[in-house]
Motif scaffolding. Structure first.
Motif, PDB file in Angstrom:
ATOM      1  N   GLN A 114      -6.043   4.276  -8.289  1.00 34.86           N
ATOM      2  CA  GLN A 114      -5.155   3.527  -9.046  1.00 34.86           C
ATOM      3  C   GLN A 114      -3.163   4.430  -8.787  1.00 34.86           C
ATOM      4  O   GLN A 114      -3.382   5.508  -8.632  1.00 34.86           O
ATOM      5  CB  GLN A 114      -5.362   3.974 -10.411  1.00 34.86           C
ATOM      6  CG  GLN A 114      -6.188   3.427 -11.346  1.00 34.86           C
ATOM      7  CD  GLN A 114      -6.311   1.817 -11.514  1.00 34.86           C
ATOM      8  OE1 GLN A 114      -5.795   1.912 -11.721  1.00 34.86           O
ATOM      9  NE2 GLN A 114      -7.419   1.068 -11.036  1.00 34.86           N
ATOM     10  N   ARG A 115      -2.703   3.205  -8.542  1.00 31.03           N
ATOM     11  CA  ARG A 115      -0.785   3.710  -8.168  1.00 31.03           C
ATOM     12  C   ARG A 115      -0.861   4.788  -9.046  1.00 31.03           C
ATOM     13  O   ARG A 115      -0.829   4.478 -10.276  1.00 31.03           O
ATOM     14  CB  ARG A 115       0.063   2.070  -7.779  1.00 31.03           C
ATOM     15  CG  ARG A 115       1.156   2.403  -7.826  1.00 31.03           C
ATOM     16  CD  ARG A 115       2.541   1.546  -7.343  1.00 31.03           C
ATOM     17  NE  ARG A 115       1.548   0.821  -6.812  1.00 31.03           N
ATOM     18  CZ  ARG A 115       1.090   0.950  -5.221  1.00 31.03           C
ATOM     19  NH1 ARG A 115       2.337   1.438  -4.600  1.00 31.03           N
ATOM     20  NH2 ARG A 115       1.109  -0.137  -4.431  1.00 31.03           N
ATOM     21  N   VAL A 116       0.100   5.827  -8.394  1.00 33.14           N
ATOM     22  CA  VAL A 116       0.612   7.067  -9.520  1.00 33.14           C
ATOM     23  C   VAL A 116       2.170   6.133  -9.315  1.00 33.14           C
ATOM     24  O   VAL A 116       2.552   6.861 -10.730  1.00 33.14           O
ATOM     25  CB  VAL A 116       0.327   8.788  -8.949  1.00 33.14           C
ATOM     26  CG1 VAL A 116       1.035   9.348  -9.831  1.00 33.14           C
ATOM     27  CG2 VAL A 116      -1.303   8.446  -8.477  1.00 33.14           C
ATOM     28  N   GLN A 117       2.285   6.496  -8.192  1.00 37.15           N
ATOM     29  CA  GLN A 117       4.075   5.877  -7.964  1.00 37.15           C
ATOM     30  C   GLN A 117       3.690   5.263  -6.901  1.00 37.15           C
ATOM     31  O   GLN A 117       3.169   4.726  -6.080  1.00 37.15           O
ATOM     32  CB  GLN A 117       4.920   7.045  -8.065  1.00 37.15           C
ATOM     33  CG  GLN A 117       4.900   8.244  -6.453  1.00 37.15           C
ATOM     34  CD  GLN A 117       5.381   9.411  -6.844  1.00 37.15           C
ATOM     35  OE1 GLN A 117       4.796  10.966  -6.817  1.00 37.15           O
ATOM     36  NE2 GLN A 117       6.994   8.972  -6.667  1.00 37.15           N
ATOM     37  N   ALA A 123       1.162  -1.369  -0.371  1.00 30.47           N
ATOM     38  CA  ALA A 123       0.057  -0.014   0.072  1.00 30.47           C
ATOM     39  C   ALA A 123       1.275   1.184   0.097  1.00 30.47           C
ATOM     40  O   ALA A 123       0.262   2.159  -0.775  1.00 30.47           O
ATOM     41  CB  ALA A 123      -0.385  -0.041   1.270  1.00 30.47           C
ATOM     42  N   ILE A 124       1.969   0.973   0.226  1.00 26.56           N
ATOM     43  CA  ILE A 124       3.362   1.673  -0.053  1.00 26.56           C
ATOM     44  C   ILE A 124       3.100   3.255  -1.319  1.00 26.56           C
ATOM     45  O   ILE A 124       3.566   2.206  -1.803  1.00 26.56           O
ATOM     46  CB  ILE A 124       4.118   1.822   0.772  1.00 26.56           C
ATOM     47  CG1 ILE A 124       4.438   1.155   2.236  1.00 26.56           C
ATOM     48  CG2 ILE A 124       4.934   3.402   0.467  1.00 26.56           C
ATOM     49  CD1 ILE A 124       3.900   2.360   3.407  1.00 26.56           C
ATOM     50  N   GLY A 125       2.622   3.711  -1.353  1.00 25.35           N
ATOM     51  CA  GLY A 125       3.301   5.005  -1.912  1.00 25.35           C
ATOM     52  C   GLY A 125       2.865   5.643  -2.404  1.00 25.35           C
ATOM     53  O   GLY A 125       1.316   6.499  -1.684  1.00 25.35           O
ATOM     54  N   VAL A 126       2.099   6.614  -4.214  1.00 29.39           N
ATOM     55  CA  VAL A 126       0.867   7.696  -4.303  1.00 29.39           C
ATOM     56  C   VAL A 126      -0.215   7.002  -4.899  1.00 29.39           C
ATOM     57  O   VAL A 126       0.114   6.171  -5.753  1.00 29.39           O
ATOM     58  CB  VAL A 126       1.501   9.029  -4.859  1.00 29.39           C
ATOM     59  CG1 VAL A 126       0.448  10.058  -5.158  1.00 29.39           C
ATOM     60  CG2 VAL A 126       3.065   9.169  -3.951  1.00 29.39           C
ATOM     61  N   TRP A 127      -1.488   7.162  -4.719  1.00 31.22           N
ATOM     62  CA  TRP A 127      -2.323   6.913  -5.690  1.00 31.22           C
ATOM     63  C   TRP A 127      -3.240   7.693  -5.151  1.00 31.22           C
ATOM     64  O   TRP A 127      -3.977   8.707  -5.298  1.00 31.22           O
ATOM     65  CB  TRP A 127      -3.201   5.795  -3.729  1.00 31.22           C
ATOM     66  CG  TRP A 127      -2.343   4.689  -3.944  1.00 31.22           C
ATOM     67  CD1 TRP A 127      -1.316   4.925  -2.839  1.00 31.22           C
ATOM     68  CD2 TRP A 127      -2.064   2.985  -3.848  1.00 31.22           C
ATOM     69  NE1 TRP A 127      -1.197   3.399  -2.791  1.00 31.22           N
ATOM     70  CE2 TRP A 127      -1.164   2.343  -3.474  1.00 31.22           C
ATOM     71  CE3 TRP A 127      -3.070   2.732  -5.178  1.00 31.22           C
ATOM     72  CZ2 TRP A 127      -1.209   1.365  -4.051  1.00 31.22           C
ATOM     73  CZ3 TRP A 127      -3.065   1.519  -5.879  1.00 31.22           C
ATOM     74  CH2 TRP A 127      -2.300   0.542  -5.053  1.00 31.22           C
ATOM     75  N   GLY A 159      -1.585  -5.427  -6.533  1.00 36.09           N
ATOM     76  CA  GLY A 159      -1.010  -4.602  -8.133  1.00 36.09           C
ATOM     77  C   GLY A 159      -0.586  -3.299  -7.362  1.00 36.09           C
ATOM     78  O   GLY A 159      -0.359  -3.225  -6.505  1.00 36.09           O
ATOM     79  N   ASN A 160      -0.922  -2.806  -8.533  1.00 39.31           N
ATOM     80  CA  ASN A 160      -1.280  -1.081  -8.781  1.00 39.31           C
ATOM     81  C   ASN A 160      -2.779  -0.403  -8.338  1.00 39.31           C
ATOM     82  O   ASN A 160      -2.860   0.356  -8.839  1.00 39.31           O
ATOM     83  CB  ASN A 160      -1.084  -0.876 -10.594  1.00 39.31           C
ATOM     84  CG  ASN A 160       0.579  -1.052  -9.778  1.00 39.31           C
ATOM     85  OD1 ASN A 160       1.091  -0.683  -9.192  1.00 39.31           O
ATOM     86  ND2 ASN A 160       1.426  -1.256 -11.632  1.00 39.31           N
ATOM     87  N   ASN A 161      -3.795  -2.051  -7.670  1.00 40.06           N
ATOM     88  CA  ASN A 161      -4.633  -1.114  -7.762  1.00 40.06           C
ATOM     89  C   ASN A 161      -5.468  -1.822  -6.126  1.00 40.06           C
ATOM     90  O   ASN A 161      -4.747  -2.105  -5.978  1.00 40.06           O
ATOM     91  CB  ASN A 161      -6.281  -1.898  -8.335  1.00 40.06           C
ATOM     92  CG  ASN A 161      -5.915  -2.159  -9.973  1.00 40.06           C
ATOM     93  OD1 ASN A 161      -6.118  -1.009 -10.386  1.00 40.06           O
ATOM     94  ND2 ASN A 161      -5.654  -3.851 -10.589  1.00 40.06           N
TER      95      ASN A 161
END
Length: 129
Positions: A126-129, A24-28, A105-107
């Protein structure tokens, strides 16, 4: 005593490493809600994951929302299988809901519920980065 301290340091380092690898870590990018969407940065907060609004957008483009810097995802505790439970703040009505989150994944799927989970609102991010 030295062994106890060493074990504690190793345990803390291991917990930190497992959170750093958390999917889950990141920008969404959120799903639009009341005509606006946001980029939310998910980071470790203790043993949980928290998400703060970093950027906000409308159809016309990026804008400076009063919600910038506010926590949208609150203390989501991972179960180790990509599912989380915690709280979710909805800016459009300024209410906090019992929340669930899952990452694949990226969702990212996020839900906020009331009435013991009988009434829920869901979003897909959706994952941005």
């Amino acid at each position: 005593m030295k062994k106890t301290i060493l074990a504690a340091v190793i345990g803390i380092a291991w917990a930190g490493a497992s959170l750093a690898a958390d999917p889950a870590i990141g920008v969404w990018k959120t799903q639009p809600d009341d005509g606006a969407y946001a980029y939310v940065e998910m980071v470790p907060c203790g043993a949980a994951i928290c998400g703060t609004i970093q950027r906000t957008f409308r159809d016309e483009g990026e804008y400076m929302s009063e919600n910038l810097g506010k926590k949208l995802v609150i203390d989501m505790v991972p179960d180790g299988n990509g599912d989380y439970a915690g709280k979710v703040w909805r800016p459009s009505n300024n209410k906090i809901y019992n929340g669930k989150m899952s990452v694949s994944g990226n969702n990212l799927k996020l839900s906020g519920c009331v009435a013991g989970g009988l009434i829920c609102s869901k979003q897909s991010w959706q994952r941005v980065q």
